[in-house]
Design a protein around this motif. Structure first.
Motif, short mmCIF file in Angstrom:
data_model
loop_
_atom_site.label_atom_id
_atom_site.label_comp_id
_atom_site.label_asym_id
_atom_site.label_seq_id
_atom_site.Cartn_x
_atom_site.Cartn_y
_atom_site.Cartn_z
N PRO A 61 -3.58 -16.70 -13.43
CA PRO A 61 -3.82 -15.32 -12.68
C PRO A 61 -3.86 -15.62 -11.02
CG PRO A 61 -5.88 -16.18 -13.93
CD PRO A 61 -4.73 -17.37 -14.29
N LEU A 62 -3.25 -14.82 -10.51
CA LEU A 62 -2.95 -14.85 -8.83
C LEU A 62 -4.19 -14.41 -8.29
CD1 LEU A 62 0.78 -14.00 -8.81
CD2 LEU A 62 -0.41 -16.25 -8.81
N PRO A 63 -4.58 -14.89 -7.20
CA PRO A 63 -3.86 -15.85 -6.35
C PRO A 63 -4.36 -17.30 -7.01
CG PRO A 63 -5.85 -15.30 -5.12
CD PRO A 63 -5.72 -14.50 -6.08
N ALA A 64 -3.29 -18.47 -7.06
CA ALA A 64 -3.26 -19.48 -7.70
C ALA A 64 -2.99 -20.65 -6.89
CB ALA A 64 -2.73 -19.59 -8.96
N VAL A 65 -3.75 -21.65 -6.99
CA VAL A 65 -3.27 -23.11 -6.25
C VAL A 65 -2.18 -23.70 -7.28
CG1 VAL A 65 -4.29 -25.24 -5.68
CG2 VAL A 65 -5.67 -23.57 -5.67
N VAL A 66 -1.42 -24.17 -6.66
CA VAL A 66 -0.03 -24.80 -7.23
C VAL A 66 -0.42 -26.20 -7.74
CG1 VAL A 66 2.41 -24.83 -7.55
CG2 VAL A 66 1.18 -23.18 -5.80
N GLY A 67 0.42 -27.09 -8.64
CA GLY A 67 0.45 -28.30 -8.86
C GLY A 67 -0.19 -28.65 -10.22
N MET A 68 0.67 -28.87 -11.25
CA MET A 68 0.29 -29.20 -12.50
C MET A 68 0.04 -30.64 -12.93
SD MET A 68 2.85 -27.26 -14.91
CE MET A 68 3.56 -25.69 -14.57
N GLU A 69 -0.02 -31.54 -12.05
CA GLU A 69 -0.47 -32.92 -12.19
C GLU A 69 -0.73 -33.65 -10.74
OE1 GLU A 69 2.15 -35.98 -13.76
OE2 GLU A 69 3.81 -35.15 -12.96
N GLY A 70 -1.54 -34.72 -11.03
CA GLY A 70 -2.17 -35.41 -9.63
C GLY A 70 -3.15 -36.36 -9.97
N VAL A 71 -3.15 -37.37 -8.98
CA VAL A 71 -4.24 -38.02 -9.12
C VAL A 71 -5.26 -38.08 -8.06
CG1 VAL A 71 -3.13 -40.11 -7.89
CG2 VAL A 71 -4.80 -40.61 -9.57
N GLY A 72 -6.86 -38.32 -8.28
CA GLY A 72 -7.60 -38.04 -7.21
C GLY A 72 -8.75 -39.06 -7.36
N VAL A 73 -9.70 -39.48 -6.53
CA VAL A 73 -10.67 -40.18 -6.79
C VAL A 73 -11.94 -39.38 -6.54
CG1 VAL A 73 -10.86 -40.47 -4.03
CG2 VAL A 73 -11.67 -42.31 -5.63
N ILE A 74 -12.96 -39.73 -7.61
CA ILE A 74 -14.18 -39.27 -7.46
C ILE A 74 -15.04 -39.50 -6.33
CG2 ILE A 74 -16.60 -39.12 -8.82
CD1 ILE A 74 -14.78 -39.55 -11.48
N THR A 75 -15.66 -38.53 -5.74
CA THR A 75 -16.42 -38.75 -4.43
C THR A 75 -17.85 -38.37 -4.69
OG1 THR A 75 -15.63 -36.63 -3.58
CG2 THR A 75 -14.38 -38.45 -2.82
N GLN A 76 -17.96 -37.43 -5.72
CA GLN A 76 -19.64 -37.01 -5.98
C GLN A 76 -19.68 -36.77 -7.44
OE1 GLN A 76 -20.55 -33.80 -3.18
NE2 GLN A 76 -22.29 -33.45 -4.37
N VAL A 77 -20.82 -37.35 -8.27
CA VAL A 77 -21.00 -36.89 -9.40
C VAL A 77 -22.17 -35.98 -9.56
CG1 VAL A 77 -19.83 -38.81 -10.27
CG2 VAL A 77 -22.14 -38.94 -9.81
N GLY A 78 -22.19 -34.99 -10.73
CA GLY A 78 -23.32 -34.40 -10.76
C GLY A 78 -24.46 -35.23 -11.76
N SER A 79 -25.42 -34.65 -11.54
CA SER A 79 -26.90 -35.34 -12.13
C SER A 79 -26.57 -35.64 -13.35
CB SER A 79 -28.02 -34.44 -11.77
OG SER A 79 -28.06 -33.13 -12.34
N ALA A 80 -26.04 -35.08 -14.39
CA ALA A 80 -25.80 -35.28 -15.85
C ALA A 80 -24.76 -36.11 -16.27
CB ALA A 80 -25.86 -33.78 -16.50
N VAL A 81 -23.87 -36.44 -15.28
CA VAL A 81 -22.61 -37.13 -15.70
C VAL A 81 -22.96 -38.64 -15.67
CG1 VAL A 81 -20.38 -37.87 -14.53
CG2 VAL A 81 -21.17 -35.65 -14.33
N THR A 82 -22.74 -39.29 -16.93
CA THR A 82 -22.78 -40.82 -16.89
C THR A 82 -21.77 -41.70 -17.14
OG1 THR A 82 -23.05 -40.31 -19.22
CG2 THR A 82 -25.08 -40.33 -18.04
N GLU A 83 -20.69 -40.86 -17.51
CA GLU A 83 -19.46 -41.88 -17.95
C GLU A 83 -18.57 -42.32 -16.65
OE1 GLU A 83 -18.39 -42.49 -21.38
OE2 GLU A 83 -20.61 -42.00 -21.57
N LEU A 84 -18.54 -41.32 -15.67
CA LEU A 84 -17.68 -41.63 -14.37
C LEU A 84 -18.74 -41.89 -13.32
CD1 LEU A 84 -15.53 -38.36 -15.04
CD2 LEU A 84 -14.73 -40.84 -15.52
N GLN A 85 -17.97 -42.82 -12.27
CA GLN A 85 -18.54 -43.19 -11.13
C GLN A 85 -17.73 -42.73 -9.86
OE1 GLN A 85 -18.31 -46.84 -12.48
NE2 GLN A 85 -19.64 -46.02 -14.23
N VAL A 86 -18.63 -42.65 -8.56
CA VAL A 86 -18.00 -42.34 -7.52
C VAL A 86 -16.90 -43.82 -7.28
CG1 VAL A 86 -18.27 -42.61 -5.19
CG2 VAL A 86 -19.72 -41.21 -6.34
#
Ligand SMILES: NC(=O)c1ccc[n+]([C@@H]2O[C@H](COP(=O)([O-])OP(=O)(O)OC[C@H]3O[C@@H](n4cnc5c(N)ncnc54)[C@H](OP(=O)(O)O)[C@@H]3O)[C@@H](O)[C@H]2O)c1
Length: 330
Positions: A61-86
């Motif tokens: 649905p528009l407006p939409a941010v473009v880009g179907m793939e990409g890599v990023g780095v985690i900079t903040q995790v929610g309080s219930a997230v256990t499997e991933l780290q900053v």
């Protein structure tokens, strides 16, 4: 206070270079099960251009941010997230909208990427390598020494097909649009590289003789696909996964009657949807391991910042590129 990020987006469909905009959008605040991902790299794929044109199979649905793939780095995790780290590098195979500085995502849809893989290569692993991988496993049973024939061999998918085929001991006939690519593709593991001078099927038959190629991969359509079909062995399968030539398939009746060829289609997002999370992860484990070993890689022609989106898109629309156009974020 919610954070603002730069995004490359569109509010209408049309000529990609004209409809694309660089804007500042507010990020939603983080829920306990979510993480904040700072984007590092994201390529411009043909499907992104199709999305901007409004001619892709599924449209956001528009407006939409473009880009179907990409890599990023985690900079903040929610309080219930256990499997991933900053600090962990991640891709999100089923998400859209990667041409941005940062995004908020549910943690359970992200796949961590081994840190040994370069940022640029990691940004191009979510779509094209799985496409090549599954097209070589899903349709026919291929043993070492078996032949496959593909067009658009200089595309990222085409080169991943060559690299995975080499790893599996399969032999490839590769069709390109210019002679200068022949040594480059041979160095990547292509067995035969031919230019698309017609009749292609005669050229290919002269080179592989009675090899009975079992699989054809078509990202062009029109005469190119027809010539691949004519070069395949009896009962072989031609898989269409792209339409770069914008020409419909034209298949002679005799190819069905006398050779019993099979014509199939492939779309990686549909394949992902009907595959269990464990099996998708298993495929990525193999792809990451090849990428870590340097056996799977895509060339990059040039990188751009998000703020140069128009210029980057113009560059991506040009043919005879040496590789992908990539957004690299600060
Ligand atoms: N179905 C799926 O799930 C799926 C997944 C991934 C990709 N794809 C499709 O696969 C295709 C390749 O994607 P990619 O990301 O690998 O592309 P890419 O790296 O951006 O390269 C595009 C390729 O298309 C070739 N090309 C452009 N116009 C052409 C024409 N008129 N005739 C013949 N070849 C032409 C170019 O040839 P030159 O090198 O000679 O310029 C280049 O090799 C696209 O159609 C894409 O949509 C489909």
């Amino acid at each position: 206070m919610s954070q603002e990020v730069t995004v490359v987006c569109h509010h209408e469909y049309g000529n990609p270079e004209e409809v694309v905009r660089v804007e500042r959008w507010k990020l939603p605040s983080l829920k306990p099960n979510q993480v904040l991902v700072k984007m590092k790299a994201s390529p411009i794929n043909p499907a992104d251009l199709n999305m901007l044109q409004g001619v892709y199979a599924t449209l956001s649905p528009l407006p939409a941010v473009v880009g179907m793939e990409g890599v990023g780095v985690i900079t903040q995790v929610g309080s219930a997230v256990t499997e991933l780290q900053v600090g962990q590098l991640v891709i999100a195979p089923n998400r859209m909208g990667f041409w941005c500085d940062a995004y908020v995502s549910d943690a359970d849809v992200l796949s961590p990427i081994p840190s040994e893989i370069s940022i640029e290569q990691a940004g191009m692993l979510a779509i094209n390598p799985p496409t090549a991988w599954w097209m070589l496993t899903d349709f026919v049973s291929l043993e070492p020494g078996d032949w496959i024939i593909q067009n658009a061999a200089n595309s990222a998918v085409g080169r991943f097909v060559i690299q995975i085929a080499r790893y599996r001991g399969l032999k490839t006939v590769n069709i390109v649009r210019r002679e200068a690519l022949i040594p480059e593709l041979e160095a990547e593991g292509a067995d035969i590289v031919v230019t698309d001078e017609f009749p292609l099927s005669k050229q290919i038959r002269d080179l592989i003789g009675n090899a009975n190629a079992k699989l054809g991969l078509n990202a062009v359509g029109g005469d190119s696909a027809h010539e691949i079909a004519k070069s395949l062995g009896a009962h072989a399968t031609l898989v269409t996964y792209g339409a770069m030539g914008l020409e419909p398939l034209r298949i002679a009746n005799g190819l069905l009657i006398f050779k019993d060829l099979r014509f199939r289609g492939f779309m990686v997002s549909e394949r992902c949807k009907r595959t269990s999370t464990e099996d998708v992860q298993e495929m990525f484990t193999q792809i990451f391991s090849l990428a870590k070993a340097g056996k799977l890689k895509a060339s990059v022609e040039k990188t751009y910042p998000l703020t140069a989106a128009r210029k980057a898109i113009n560059h991506a629309c040009q043919s005879q590129r040496k590789g992908k156009i990539l957004f690299v974020m600060d």
